[in-house]
Design a protein around this motif. Sequence first.
Motif: not given
Length: 137
Positions: A20-22, A87-91
């Motif tokens: 996910v981070l990649k 949670h995408v915006a939070g990340l």
Amino acid sequence: MIAQVPSNSSIVSVDAIVDVLKAIADPTRFQILNAVSSREHGVSELAEKVGAHVAAVSQHLARLRAAGLVSTRRDGTRIYYRAANSHVAGLLAEAGLLTGYVTGVIDPPDDGTPGGAVQQAAKPAWVLNLGRLQTAD
């Protein structure tokens, strides 16, 4: 921010987290995610926002969709993209905040602990154990 992981959730591997981070670790994809975190956009609108060709943005969106970070809505022949969940915006926000701390642009909060270490006020809902994210017991 402490994630609330349901007790019946499956274990998330570190490899899955890194995948996910990649998917986020590209300037264009990061900008696309930032845009779709606030509202849905079409591909051509996103291409204009990030300054890239429509074909390139489409490829980035395919990667983000495969990672589960964006979802789509079809309206006739047009497809609109939005963040898969809040949670995408939070990340993205947390990544920006952490980067500010690491680069010295933002002063980290000082909670009075030696070395500026931040203490957890509550037990985390999840822990990293043997390379896997699992609920804390």
